[in-house]
Design a protein around this motif. Structure first.
Motif, short mmCIF file in Angstrom:
data_model
loop_
_atom_site.label_atom_id
_atom_site.label_comp_id
_atom_site.label_asym_id
_atom_site.label_seq_id
_atom_site.Cartn_x
_atom_site.Cartn_y
_atom_site.Cartn_z
N PHE A 34 9.47 53.67 -19.04
CA PHE A 34 9.11 52.90 -17.91
C PHE A 34 7.96 51.95 -18.02
O PHE A 34 8.14 50.73 -17.65
CB PHE A 34 9.08 53.71 -16.59
N ARG A 35 6.98 52.42 -18.47
CA ARG A 35 5.62 51.71 -18.54
C ARG A 35 5.89 50.42 -19.76
O ARG A 35 5.47 49.30 -19.44
CB ARG A 35 4.65 52.76 -19.00
N TYR A 36 6.66 50.92 -20.76
CA TYR A 36 6.84 49.94 -21.91
C TYR A 36 7.75 49.01 -21.33
O TYR A 36 7.46 47.67 -21.54
CB TYR A 36 7.13 50.75 -23.04
N PHE A 37 8.83 49.43 -20.49
CA PHE A 37 10.02 48.29 -20.32
C PHE A 37 9.21 47.34 -19.13
O PHE A 37 9.38 46.31 -19.33
CB PHE A 37 11.06 49.17 -19.62
N LYS A 38 8.26 47.99 -18.42
CA LYS A 38 7.83 46.95 -17.26
C LYS A 38 6.61 46.07 -17.87
O LYS A 38 6.54 44.77 -17.68
CB LYS A 38 7.23 47.94 -16.27
N LYS A 39 5.98 46.37 -18.96
CA LYS A 39 5.02 45.74 -19.56
C LYS A 39 5.65 44.51 -20.36
O LYS A 39 5.41 43.33 -20.41
CB LYS A 39 4.22 46.58 -20.66
N VAL A 40 7.12 44.78 -20.97
CA VAL A 40 7.54 43.65 -22.05
C VAL A 40 8.54 42.69 -21.08
O VAL A 40 8.38 41.61 -21.20
CB VAL A 40 8.38 44.66 -22.90
N ALA A 41 9.08 43.31 -19.91
CA ALA A 41 10.27 42.57 -19.47
C ALA A 41 9.66 42.06 -17.79
O ALA A 41 10.22 41.22 -17.35
CB ALA A 41 11.49 43.37 -18.87
N GLY A 42 8.62 42.80 -17.60
CA GLY A 42 8.15 42.42 -16.30
C GLY A 42 8.62 43.10 -14.92
O GLY A 42 8.28 42.58 -14.00
N ILE A 43 9.85 43.62 -15.08
CA ILE A 43 10.48 44.42 -14.09
C ILE A 43 10.77 45.79 -14.67
O ILE A 43 10.57 46.13 -15.84
CB ILE A 43 11.81 43.62 -13.75
N THR A 44 10.97 46.80 -13.67
CA THR A 44 11.34 48.08 -14.15
C THR A 44 12.93 48.24 -14.75
O THR A 44 13.75 47.14 -14.17
CB THR A 44 11.15 49.17 -12.77
N PRO A 45 13.27 49.22 -15.23
CA PRO A 45 14.47 49.45 -15.72
C PRO A 45 15.67 49.33 -14.39
O PRO A 45 16.76 48.79 -14.59
CB PRO A 45 14.60 50.62 -16.36
#
Length: 54
Positions: A34-45
């Motif tokens: 979740f942390r990585y996804f939010k950092k890269v995409a700017g939104i949560t999964p």
């Protein structure tokens, strides 16, 4: 993250939980995914999945 995006639209993985998909993608924990996804995409999964279903 690209692997997750590919899997999330694949019918074969439709019944997998986010945690299971994260593990398939190589993450060792839900939190790190979740942390990585939010950092890269700017939104949560979850937000990403909601956008796909629109």
């Amino acid at each position: 993250m690209e692997e997750f995006k590919r899997l999330i639209v694949d019918e074969q993985y439709a019944k997998y939980t986010l945690e299971a998909l994260a593990e398939v993608c190589g993450f060792s924990s839900r939190a790190s995914f979740f942390r990585y996804f939010k950092k890269v995409a700017g939104i949560t999964p979850n937000e990403y999945i909601k956008q796909l279903n629109r």
